[in-house]
Design a protein around this motif. Sequence first.
Motif, short mmCIF file in Angstrom:
data_model
loop_
_atom_site.label_atom_id
_atom_site.label_comp_id
_atom_site.label_asym_id
_atom_site.label_seq_id
_atom_site.Cartn_x
_atom_site.Cartn_y
_atom_site.Cartn_z
N UNK A 114 29.37 43.31 54.24
CA UNK A 114 29.26 44.50 55.09
C UNK A 114 30.51 45.40 55.03
N UNK A 115 31.60 44.88 54.46
CA UNK A 115 32.86 45.63 54.43
C UNK A 115 33.25 46.12 53.04
N UNK A 116 32.39 45.94 52.08
CA UNK A 116 32.69 46.35 50.71
C UNK A 116 32.38 45.21 49.75
N UNK A 117 32.90 45.32 48.55
CA UNK A 117 32.66 44.31 47.52
C UNK A 117 33.80 43.29 47.55
N UNK A 118 33.46 42.04 47.77
CA UNK A 118 34.45 40.97 47.76
C UNK A 118 34.62 40.46 46.34
#
Length: 161
Positions: free
Chosen positions: A13-17
């Motif tokens: 949900x916060x970007x690409x890990x």
Amino acid sequence: MNSNIETTFFKTPLGIAKIIGDENGISEISIQENGKITERIPAVLEEAVHQLQNYFDGKRTDFDFKINPKGTEFQQKVWQSLIEIPFGKTMSYLDLSKKLGDVKAIRAVASANGKNPLWIVVPCHRVIGTDGSLTGYAGGLWRKKWLLEHENPARKQELLF
């Protein structure tokens, strides 16, 4: 014996890990704005991806896959202290310095915190200013706020920028 270092990218949900690791453990987890999602997750990284997905789904509060962060002895000591901050709780940089035995080391502790190579797993996002403000976060303060609210929805109204 050389190990095969593997890398994978997955959507959160916060970007690409981005996860990097080998059979000795996960050495890096970082977040980026965008990137190409890995279609096939290397076997050695599967458990880390699974546990992080469960964390984001609200089904996990801690991690037990093998980690292998690279850092100085002092950084390792700070990172271990970060792991000990309970899910849903926060600690100030000053209190963390006191816990490590040297209140004057606050800048060194903050620097080690900022060099944490294991996003979320070593929960540097749980360290806040003495006044309760959200200070310094490599991934951006909006991500820090999101993570703290995810871990403790009741705190939503208390978090300050």
